[in-house]
Design a protein around this motif. Structure first.
Motif, PDB file in Angstrom:
ATOM      1  N   ALA A 134       4.815  80.612 -27.177  1.00  0.00           N
ATOM      2  CA  ALA A 134       3.943  80.884 -26.028  1.00  0.00           C
ATOM      3  C   ALA A 134       4.639  81.765 -24.993  1.00  0.00           C
ATOM      4  O   ALA A 134       3.974  82.508 -24.258  1.00  0.00           O
ATOM      5  CB  ALA A 134       3.510  79.572 -25.375  1.00  0.00           C
ATOM      6  N   LEU A 135       5.973  81.724 -24.936  1.00  0.00           N
ATOM      7  CA  LEU A 135       6.695  82.546 -23.958  1.00  0.00           C
ATOM      8  C   LEU A 135       6.490  84.031 -24.229  1.00  0.00           C
ATOM      9  O   LEU A 135       6.057  84.791 -23.351  1.00  0.00           O
ATOM     10  CB  LEU A 135       8.187  82.203 -23.976  1.00  0.00           C
ATOM     11  CG  LEU A 135       8.574  80.787 -23.559  1.00  0.00           C
ATOM     12  CD1 LEU A 135      10.077  80.587 -23.752  1.00  0.00           C
ATOM     13  CD2 LEU A 135       8.183  80.528 -22.112  1.00  0.00           C
ATOM     14  N   ASP A 136       6.826  84.476 -25.433  1.00  0.00           N
ATOM     15  CA  ASP A 136       6.708  85.898 -25.760  1.00  0.00           C
ATOM     16  C   ASP A 136       5.271  86.328 -25.988  1.00  0.00           C
ATOM     17  O   ASP A 136       4.980  87.530 -26.024  1.00  0.00           O
ATOM     18  CB  ASP A 136       7.564  86.228 -26.982  1.00  0.00           C
ATOM     19  CG  ASP A 136       9.052  86.167 -26.666  1.00  0.00           C
ATOM     20  OD1 ASP A 136       9.442  86.634 -25.580  1.00  0.00           O
ATOM     21  OD2 ASP A 136       9.814  85.632 -27.483  1.00  0.00           O
ATOM     22  N   CYS A 137       4.357  85.353 -26.151  1.00  0.00           N
ATOM     23  CA  CYS A 137       2.928  85.662 -26.276  1.00  0.00           C
ATOM     24  C   CYS A 137       2.212  85.578 -24.927  1.00  0.00           C
ATOM     25  O   CYS A 137       0.981  85.602 -24.870  1.00  0.00           O
ATOM     26  CB  CYS A 137       2.261  84.700 -27.268  1.00  0.00           C
ATOM     27  SG  CYS A 137       2.518  85.155 -28.998  1.00  0.00           S
ATOM     28  N   SER A 138       2.982  85.475 -23.850  1.00  0.00           N
ATOM     29  CA  SER A 138       2.375  85.373 -22.513  1.00  0.00           C
ATOM     30  C   SER A 138       2.397  86.714 -21.797  1.00  0.00           C
ATOM     31  O   SER A 138       3.059  87.657 -22.232  1.00  0.00           O
ATOM     32  CB  SER A 138       3.129  84.334 -21.670  1.00  0.00           C
ATOM     33  OG  SER A 138       4.410  84.821 -21.285  1.00  0.00           O
ATOM     34  N   GLY A 139       1.684  86.759 -20.700  1.00  0.00           N
ATOM     35  CA  GLY A 139       1.621  87.999 -19.923  1.00  0.00           C
ATOM     36  C   GLY A 139       2.888  88.279 -19.143  1.00  0.00           C
ATOM     37  O   GLY A 139       3.134  89.422 -18.743  1.00  0.00           O
ATOM     38  N   ASN A 176       8.165  83.366 -17.374  1.00  0.00           N
ATOM     39  CA  ASN A 176       7.861  82.080 -17.995  1.00  0.00           C
ATOM     40  C   ASN A 176       9.084  81.491 -18.692  1.00  0.00           C
ATOM     41  O   ASN A 176       9.277  80.265 -18.705  1.00  0.00           O
ATOM     42  CB  ASN A 176       6.709  82.235 -18.988  1.00  0.00           C
ATOM     43  CG  ASN A 176       5.368  82.362 -18.297  1.00  0.00           C
ATOM     44  OD1 ASN A 176       5.091  81.657 -17.337  1.00  0.00           O
ATOM     45  ND2 ASN A 176       4.512  83.260 -18.784  1.00  0.00           N
ATOM     46  N   ARG A 177       9.934  82.357 -19.267  1.00  0.00           N
ATOM     47  CA  ARG A 177      11.164  81.867 -19.905  1.00  0.00           C
ATOM     48  C   ARG A 177      12.098  81.286 -18.844  1.00  0.00           C
ATOM     49  O   ARG A 177      12.720  80.226 -19.056  1.00  0.00           O
ATOM     50  CB  ARG A 177      11.833  83.010 -20.665  1.00  0.00           C
ATOM     51  CG  ARG A 177      13.135  82.614 -21.348  1.00  0.00           C
ATOM     52  CD  ARG A 177      13.638  83.656 -22.330  1.00  0.00           C
ATOM     53  NE  ARG A 177      13.035  83.459 -23.647  1.00  0.00           N
ATOM     54  CZ  ARG A 177      12.050  84.181 -24.149  1.00  0.00           C
ATOM     55  NH1 ARG A 177      11.546  85.174 -23.446  1.00  0.00           N
ATOM     56  NH2 ARG A 177      11.562  83.917 -25.351  1.00  0.00           N
ATOM     57  N   GLU A 178      12.211  81.947 -17.710  1.00  0.00           N
ATOM     58  CA  GLU A 178      13.071  81.447 -16.619  1.00  0.00           C
ATOM     59  C   GLU A 178      12.577  80.095 -16.115  1.00  0.00           C
ATOM     60  O   GLU A 178      13.375  79.188 -15.843  1.00  0.00           O
ATOM     61  CB  GLU A 178      13.114  82.469 -15.479  1.00  0.00           C
ATOM     62  CG  GLU A 178      13.893  83.731 -15.831  1.00  0.00           C
ATOM     63  CD  GLU A 178      13.751  84.830 -14.792  1.00  0.00           C
ATOM     64  OE1 GLU A 178      12.909  84.665 -13.867  1.00  0.00           O
ATOM     65  OE2 GLU A 178      14.456  85.852 -14.887  1.00  0.00           O
ATOM     66  N   LYS A 179      11.268  79.940 -15.984  1.00  0.00           N
ATOM     67  CA  LYS A 179      10.701  78.660 -15.535  1.00  0.00           C
ATOM     68  C   LYS A 179      10.975  77.555 -16.544  1.00  0.00           C
ATOM     69  O   LYS A 179      11.285  76.424 -16.165  1.00  0.00           O
ATOM     70  CB  LYS A 179       9.191  78.808 -15.315  1.00  0.00           C
ATOM     71  CG  LYS A 179       8.795  79.656 -14.121  1.00  0.00           C
ATOM     72  CD  LYS A 179       7.277  79.783 -14.038  1.00  0.00           C
ATOM     73  CE  LYS A 179       6.867  80.700 -12.884  1.00  0.00           C
ATOM     74  NZ  LYS A 179       5.390  80.887 -12.843  1.00  0.00           N
ATOM     75  N   LEU A 180      10.864  77.894 -17.817  1.00  0.00           N
ATOM     76  CA  LEU A 180      11.104  76.887 -18.850  1.00  0.00           C
ATOM     77  C   LEU A 180      12.558  76.434 -18.826  1.00  0.00           C
ATOM     78  O   LEU A 180      12.847  75.227 -18.872  1.00  0.00           O
ATOM     79  CB  LEU A 180      10.756  77.454 -20.226  1.00  0.00           C
ATOM     80  CG  LEU A 180      10.910  76.449 -21.373  1.00  0.00           C
ATOM     81  CD1 LEU A 180       9.731  75.481 -21.381  1.00  0.00           C
ATOM     82  CD2 LEU A 180      11.000  77.149 -22.709  1.00  0.00           C
TER      83      LEU A 180
END
Length: 454
Positions: A231-236, A241-245
């Motif tokens: 979902a990270l690399d498939c997100s906008g 999003n990777r940093e948040k995760l």
């Protein structure tokens, strides 16, 4: 009971007593997974451990032993993601799972994290006829940053750790290297050493590595949509999003990780996900989505129980997986997050399939309520629900799996010259994929090994 008696009757015949004779599956319908069609009224003649011929059904020589008449014959199934002596399974008792895999038509497995010494022992016993079980391919312990003394895990936190792990596991007989989660600084040295040693590396996508980087580095398969967090690399906004995760790992909030994953799922972007698919297709990286494992996880508090299978497991596991305990450990709010993630990952799986990403069928069993055998059949049903045809789903567990393991010249289809790993069904699996459950007989290496579990 009748099926068990029939199996006993076959197994008590001394192999030496009928090894010189050909055996035959008479007047059967062959499931051609390569062409996606049924070839009717065939005789499949087996000699030793191989298929001697597949031809038009006819009058049989009196010397031939008829194993079965009628039905549908498909290749033995492959489960491309199991844990048979690790995670929830312990090699001290889990050999019982080998027998169940055969009963469900699974004649080959890829073990993705187990005690390597147990796996080597079982492989030898199966080869020598001392133990019933599928063909075993394994990577030994999973490589993880986590410090663990469990035999199914090995700690890797640096480049030196990674190189040493590749060298030693290959020397110990591992068929491939399995990554759980390791640092970026260890990942790329591992990929280089695996190339140098000529051994595949597969597994989870590390949180600090993108799909594009992993495919270019040569990772042969990515396991799980959820645990690899595609979902990270498939997100906008992949970077944010990777940093948040990653930041969620230090949070004191119990559901911080799942909320971060949900945020990425909600930010789905077709253009970025198409770039993920393009990288996987370009570099020949396969995906093993393990949809059944995620479905179980997202519904673990409301699942109907497989009491017959649970009775095969140690009492401690039966207690840990009781409905009351699972409900107590998972709040409604937590289950809602998992349901949202499950919905989003089904969308990603369907999208990647449409974009041409090659997929393999794997169950991620044995894990909580995820049972080796029946879970693979559910995975095939979910692959069809996701968008595959029954032929595509069946191929993901037969010919494509054999191709991935570089065994397609000897396995994966019902063809002359190939190993006689076969399953006889009552019903046509190309008409309805759930018909893979209608097992009448399981043959491995030319010998009858089971008569179905359902």
């Amino acid at each position: 009971m009748l099926r068990r008696l029939l199996l006993f009757a076959f197994l008590v015949i001394p192999v030496s007593g009928w090894a010189q004779k050909s055996t035959v599956l008479h007047d059967v319908n062959v499931v051609d997974v390569r062409a996606g069609k049924i070839i009717e009224h065939r005789d499949v003649v087996i000699e030793g451990e191989r298929i001697r011929s597949v031809g038009a059904a006819g009058k049989l020589d009196k010397s031939v032993v008829v194993l079965h008449t009628g039905g549908y014959v498909m290749p033995g199934l492959w489960d491309m993601h199991v844990h048979l002596a690790g995670v929830s399974a312990d090699g001290k008792w889990s050999s019982v799972l080998l027998n169940e895999l055969l009963n469900y038509g699974i004649t080959s497995v890829r073990d993705m994290g187990s005690d390597i010494e147990v796996m080597k022992k079982w492989r030898g016993e199966i080869s020598e006829g001392k133990q019933r079980g599928p063909n075993l391919y394994f990577g030994g312990p999973m490589l993880s940053t986590q410090k663990s003394t469990a035999p199914e895990q090995r700690t890797v936190r640096s480049a030196d750790d990674a190189v040493k792990a590749v060298d030693e596991l290959k020397a110990q007989g591992a068929d491939f290297i399995k990554i759980l989660h390791i640092p970026r600084a260890a990942y790329f040295p591992l990929s280089e050493e695996a190339k140098r040693q000529g051994i595949d590396f597969v597994g989870h996508l590390p949180y600090g590595v993108t799909v594009q980087e992993a495919t270019a580095a040569g990772q042969r398969s990515i396991e799980h949509i959820n645990w690899s967090v595609l979902a990270l690399d498939c997100s906008g906004h992949p970077k944010e999003n990777r940093e948040k995760l990653i930041a969620s790992f230090d949070s004191k909030e119990s559901d911080a990780y799942d909320r971060a994953v949900n945020a990425a799922e909600d930010d789905f972007d077709e253009k970025n996900c198409a770039a993920v698919a393009e990288a996987m297709v370009q570099h020949g990286t396969w995906l093993v989505p393990t949809l059944v494992a995620e479905e179980i996880g997202a519904n673990v508090t409301t699942l109907s129980r497989n009491d017959a299978y649970l009775k095969l497991l140690p009492k401690k596991l039966q207690e840990d997986w009781s409905a009351e305990k699972l409900r107590g450990e998972n709040s409604d709010a937590h289950m809602e997050l998992l349901q949202r993630e499950w919905k989003g990952d089904q969308r990603i799986a369907a999208f990647l399939h449409k974009q041409g990403v090659r997929m393999l069928a794997g169950s991620d069993s044995l894990d909580v309520m995820d049972f080796p055998g029946p879970s693979l059949h559910r995975e095939l049903e979910l692959l069809v629900k996701m968008g595959m045809t029954p032929t595509e789903a069946l191929r993901a567990a037969t010919l494509d799996a054999a191709e991935f393991m570089r065994k397609d010249r000897e396995s994966g289809s019902v063809e002359a010259g190939k190993t006689a790993d076969l399953v006889v069904l009552r019903e046509n699996p190309l008409k309805e994929i759930s018909n893979t459950r209608t097992i009448e007989m399981v043959i491995k290496g030319g010998e009858v090994k089971g008569v179905g579990a359902e």
